[in-house]
Design a protein around this motif. Structure first.
Motif, PDB file in Angstrom:
ATOM      1  N   ALA A  30       0.873  -1.171   0.000  1.00  0.00           N
ATOM      2  CA  ALA A  30       0.000   0.000   0.000  1.00  0.00           C
ATOM      3  C   ALA A  30       0.913   1.223   0.000  1.00  0.00           C
ATOM      4  CB  ALA A  30      -0.896  -0.004   1.233  1.00  0.00           C
ATOM      5  N   VAL A  31       0.670   2.160  -0.899  1.00  0.00           N
ATOM      6  CA  VAL A  31       1.625   3.247  -1.130  1.00  0.00           C
ATOM      7  C   VAL A  31       0.924   4.605  -1.113  1.00  0.00           C
ATOM      8  CG1 VAL A  31       3.509   4.050  -2.612  1.00  0.00           C
ATOM      9  CG2 VAL A  31       2.817   1.645  -2.694  1.00  0.00           C
ATOM     10  N   VAL A  32       1.611   5.598  -0.556  1.00  0.00           N
ATOM     11  CA  VAL A  32       1.164   6.988  -0.644  1.00  0.00           C
ATOM     12  C   VAL A  32       2.349   7.843  -1.077  1.00  0.00           C
ATOM     13  CG1 VAL A  32      -0.639   6.745   1.108  1.00  0.00           C
ATOM     14  CG2 VAL A  32       1.675   7.454   1.789  1.00  0.00           C
ATOM     15  N   ALA A  33       2.059   9.013  -1.637  1.00  0.00           N
ATOM     16  CA  ALA A  33       3.098   9.945  -2.079  1.00  0.00           C
ATOM     17  C   ALA A  33       3.058  11.202  -1.217  1.00  0.00           C
ATOM     18  CB  ALA A  33       2.906  10.305  -3.553  1.00  0.00           C
ATOM     19  N   VAL A  34       4.236  11.679  -0.813  1.00  0.00           N
ATOM     20  CA  VAL A  34       4.336  12.898  -0.011  1.00  0.00           C
ATOM     21  C   VAL A  34       5.437  13.782  -0.590  1.00  0.00           C
ATOM     22  CG1 VAL A  34       3.556  11.698   2.074  1.00  0.00           C
ATOM     23  CG2 VAL A  34       6.021  11.914   1.602  1.00  0.00           C
ATOM     24  N   ALA A  35       5.616  14.956   0.001  1.00  0.00           N
ATOM     25  CA  ALA A  35       6.655  15.885  -0.445  1.00  0.00           C
ATOM     26  C   ALA A  35       7.242  16.606   0.760  1.00  0.00           C
ATOM     27  CB  ALA A  35       6.086  16.899  -1.435  1.00  0.00           C
ATOM     28  N   SER A  36       8.484  17.037   0.602  1.00  0.00           N
ATOM     29  CA  SER A  36       9.133  17.831   1.644  1.00  0.00           C
ATOM     30  C   SER A  36       8.760  19.304   1.471  1.00  0.00           C
ATOM     31  CB  SER A  36      10.653  17.664   1.565  1.00  0.00           C
ATOM     32  OG  SER A  36      11.158  18.379   0.439  1.00  0.00           O
ATOM     33  N   GLU A  37       9.371  20.155   2.277  1.00  0.00           N
ATOM     34  CA  GLU A  37       9.119  21.586   2.158  1.00  0.00           C
ATOM     35  C   GLU A  37       9.893  22.224   1.007  1.00  0.00           C
ATOM     36  OE1 GLU A  37       9.821  23.522   5.873  1.00  0.00           O
ATOM     37  OE2 GLU A  37       7.971  22.776   6.783  1.00  0.00           O
ATOM     38  N   SER A  38      10.720  21.452   0.309  1.00  0.00           N
ATOM     39  CA  SER A  38      11.425  21.974  -0.869  1.00  0.00           C
ATOM     40  C   SER A  38      10.433  22.090  -2.015  1.00  0.00           C
ATOM     41  CB  SER A  38      12.572  21.045  -1.260  1.00  0.00           C
ATOM     42  OG  SER A  38      13.535  20.965  -0.235  1.00  0.00           O
ATOM     43  N   GLY A  86       4.437  -2.056   6.925  1.00  0.00           N
ATOM     44  CA  GLY A  86       3.444  -0.999   6.949  1.00  0.00           C
ATOM     45  C   GLY A  86       3.316  -0.276   5.621  1.00  0.00           C
ATOM     46  N   LEU A  87       2.778   0.905   5.674  1.00  0.00           N
ATOM     47  CA  LEU A  87       2.564   1.715   4.493  1.00  0.00           C
ATOM     48  C   LEU A  87       3.905   2.091   3.855  1.00  0.00           C
ATOM     49  CD1 LEU A  87       0.128   3.157   3.064  1.00  0.00           C
ATOM     50  CD2 LEU A  87       0.745   5.187   4.397  1.00  0.00           C
ATOM     51  N   ALA A  88       3.972   2.015   2.538  1.00  0.00           N
ATOM     52  CA  ALA A  88       5.149   2.479   1.809  1.00  0.00           C
ATOM     53  C   ALA A  88       4.916   3.917   1.367  1.00  0.00           C
ATOM     54  CB  ALA A  88       5.423   1.582   0.607  1.00  0.00           C
ATOM     55  N   VAL A  89       5.997   4.703   1.356  1.00  0.00           N
ATOM     56  CA  VAL A  89       5.890   6.131   1.061  1.00  0.00           C
ATOM     57  C   VAL A  89       6.879   6.502  -0.031  1.00  0.00           C
ATOM     58  CG1 VAL A  89       6.125   8.460   2.002  1.00  0.00           C
ATOM     59  CG2 VAL A  89       5.167   6.633   3.423  1.00  0.00           C
ATOM     60  N   VAL A  90       6.404   7.257  -1.019  1.00  0.00           N
ATOM     61  CA  VAL A  90       7.268   7.824  -2.053  1.00  0.00           C
ATOM     62  C   VAL A  90       7.371   9.317  -1.781  1.00  0.00           C
ATOM     63  CG1 VAL A  90       7.546   8.277  -4.514  1.00  0.00           C
ATOM     64  CG2 VAL A  90       6.652   6.060  -3.747  1.00  0.00           C
ATOM     65  N   ALA A  91       8.608   9.789  -1.545  1.00  0.00           N
ATOM     66  CA  ALA A  91       8.807  11.168  -1.092  1.00  0.00           C
ATOM     67  C   ALA A  91       9.607  11.975  -2.112  1.00  0.00           C
ATOM     68  CB  ALA A  91       9.525  11.181   0.254  1.00  0.00           C
ATOM     69  N   THR A  92       9.066  13.105  -2.517  1.00  0.00           N
ATOM     70  CA  THR A  92       9.732  14.012  -3.447  1.00  0.00           C
ATOM     71  C   THR A  92      10.450  15.124  -2.678  1.00  0.00           C
ATOM     72  OG1 THR A  92       8.024  13.598  -5.116  1.00  0.00           O
ATOM     73  CG2 THR A  92       9.383  15.562  -5.400  1.00  0.00           C
ATOM     74  N   GLY A  93      11.646  15.481  -3.150  1.00  0.00           N
ATOM     75  CA  GLY A  93      12.429  16.510  -2.474  1.00  0.00           C
ATOM     76  C   GLY A  93      12.965  16.028  -1.145  1.00  0.00           C
ATOM     77  N   ALA A  94      13.377  14.770  -1.092  1.00  0.00           N
ATOM     78  CA  ALA A  94      13.700  14.134   0.185  1.00  0.00           C
ATOM     79  C   ALA A  94      15.189  14.120   0.500  1.00  0.00           C
ATOM     80  CB  ALA A  94      13.171  12.705   0.194  1.00  0.00           C
ATOM     81  N   ARG A  95      15.503  14.398   1.736  1.00  0.00           N
ATOM     82  CA  ARG A  95      16.795  14.113   2.355  1.00  0.00           C
ATOM     83  C   ARG A  95      16.601  12.927   3.292  1.00  0.00           C
ATOM     84  NH1 ARG A  95      21.104  17.208   0.038  1.00  0.00           N
ATOM     85  NH2 ARG A  95      20.101  19.057  -0.848  1.00  0.00           N
ATOM     86  N   VAL A  96      17.700  12.328   3.734  1.00  0.00           N
ATOM     87  CA  VAL A  96      17.607  11.104   4.538  1.00  0.00           C
ATOM     88  C   VAL A  96      16.771  11.310   5.793  1.00  0.00           C
ATOM     89  CG1 VAL A  96      18.933   9.446   5.903  1.00  0.00           C
ATOM     90  CG2 VAL A  96      19.784  10.173   3.665  1.00  0.00           C
ATOM     91  N   ALA A  97      16.966  12.429   6.474  1.00  0.00           N
ATOM     92  CA  ALA A  97      16.284  12.648   7.749  1.00  0.00           C
ATOM     93  C   ALA A  97      14.775  12.796   7.608  1.00  0.00           C
ATOM     94  CB  ALA A  97      16.862  13.885   8.447  1.00  0.00           C
ATOM     95  N   LEU A  98      14.264  12.958   6.393  1.00  0.00           N
ATOM     96  CA  LEU A  98      12.815  13.017   6.209  1.00  0.00           C
ATOM     97  C   LEU A  98      12.170  11.712   6.661  1.00  0.00           C
ATOM     98  CD1 LEU A  98      10.632  14.972   5.008  1.00  0.00           C
ATOM     99  CD2 LEU A  98      10.775  13.610   2.916  1.00  0.00           C
ATOM    100  N   SER A  99      12.920  10.617   6.600  1.00  0.00           N
ATOM    101  CA  SER A  99      12.374   9.321   7.004  1.00  0.00           C
ATOM    102  C   SER A  99      12.067   9.285   8.501  1.00  0.00           C
ATOM    103  CB  SER A  99      13.347   8.194   6.653  1.00  0.00           C
ATOM    104  OG  SER A  99      14.573   8.340   7.355  1.00  0.00           O
ATOM    105  N   ASP A 100      12.749  10.121   9.300  1.00  0.00           N
ATOM    106  CA  ASP A 100      12.478  10.130  10.741  1.00  0.00           C
ATOM    107  C   ASP A 100      11.058  10.601  11.030  1.00  0.00           C
ATOM    108  OD1 ASP A 100      15.089   9.327  11.168  1.00  0.00           O
ATOM    109  OD2 ASP A 100      15.832  11.369  11.450  1.00  0.00           O
ATOM    110  N   ASP A 101      10.662  11.695  10.387  1.00  0.00           N
ATOM    111  CA  ASP A 101       9.312  12.229  10.583  1.00  0.00           C
ATOM    112  C   ASP A 101       8.278  11.251  10.024  1.00  0.00           C
ATOM    113  OD1 ASP A 101       7.245  13.879  11.239  1.00  0.00           O
ATOM    114  OD2 ASP A 101       7.752  15.483   9.845  1.00  0.00           O
ATOM    115  N   ILE A 102       8.561  10.709   8.835  1.00  0.00           N
ATOM    116  CA  ILE A 102       7.621   9.764   8.225  1.00  0.00           C
ATOM    117  C   ILE A 102       7.443   8.535   9.112  1.00  0.00           C
ATOM    118  CG2 ILE A 102       7.283   8.180   6.282  1.00  0.00           C
ATOM    119  CD1 ILE A 102       8.703  10.267   4.526  1.00  0.00           C
TER     120      ILE A 102
END
Length: 256
Positions: A67-75, A143-159
């Motif tokens: 199961a997948v969702v797409a998110v984005a960073s603040e970039s 769990g849920l899989a996430v595709v993140a645009t504009g991502a740095r490694v530390a974005l995974s901590d919040d996710i």
């Protein structure tokens, strides 16, 4: 078995993609070596600026049964991403609300695909590596899989913290090199939460055609995930000792 003797710079070049034994023409490089350098430099620059096809990666993960969702960073765009690394470590407000709506019971592992500094690496290698990894993680709650645009490694901590994941594995495009513009890395973090540092993560890097194979990468990541969950640690507290166990090869059709 004794290694064959290296008798010339040409022999040495067969053993490494590094720029060794290039020769010279007067005080300069030979024309072919200069052209090769220029081409590899262009490929590395292209990798940094290649647009991330998030929709394609969502379909790729869905085809693996996730199961997948797409998110984005603040970039907000690629230019901002390259100039402001800090914004790539934070989810945009819309993505925060979106993930909070999808928060569920705790899972053993959440998977994130982020573009990083080489979208080409994610496009080429992330899908096959994730499928190889999933075949090695039977019995774990994914769990849920996430595709993140504009991502740095530390974005995974919040996710990971928003998804209540005990462990998170983030696949991200590494900084392109002149010999590997499409190198993929995977960062594994136990109990992800904002504020962690690289000392809290394990990294499996150099996943590309001339680097780690999908089998070797999947094997190492699976070992780190299982051992990290069993011991309740990751990063400097978890040494990669996967080489002490035999590696099971995985094909698309299953183990062989």
């Amino acid at each position: 078995m004794k290694s064959p003797a290296i008798t010339s710079s040409r022999d040495l070049r067969y053993l490494t993609p590094a720029r060794v034994g290039l020769g010279r023409s007067g005080a300069s490089l030979p024309t072919q070596a200069l052209l090769d350098f220029t081409l590899d430099h262009a490929r590395a620059r292209d990798a940094v600026h290649t647009p991330f096809d998030a929709a394609r990666m969502v379909r790729d993960l869905e085809s693996a049964g996730l199961a997948v969702v797409a998110v984005a960073s603040e970039s907000e765009d690629r230019r901002t991403y390259l100039r402001r690394p800090d914004l790539g470590r934070k989810l945009c407000a819309e993505s925060v609300g979106f993930l909070d709506k999808h928060a569920a019971d705790s899972c053993d592992l959440a998977i994130v695909l982020g573009d990083g500094l080489s979208a080409a690496a994610v496009h080429r290698h992330a899908g096959p590596v994730v499928r190889n990894l999933l075949a090695r993680l039977a019995g774990l709650r994914i769990g849920l899989a996430v595709v993140a645009t504009g991502a740095r490694v530390a974005l995974s901590d919040d996710i990971g913290s928003r998804l209540n994941a005990r462990m998170i594995a983030m696949f991200i495009g590494e900084r392109p090199g002149l010999s590997a513009p499409d190198s993929l890395g995977c960062y594994i973090t136990h109990r992800p939460s904002p504020g962690l540092t690289d000392a809290d993560r394990n990294c499996v890097s150099n996943i590309h055609a001339a680097g780690l194979s999908y089998d070797e990468a999947g094997f190492r990541i699976a070992w780190l995930v299982r051992e990290g969950l069993a011991r309740g640690v990751s990063g400097v507290a978890l040494k990669d000792e996967s080489g002490q166990q035999p590696m099971l090869l995985i094909r698309d059709s299953g183990p062989v």
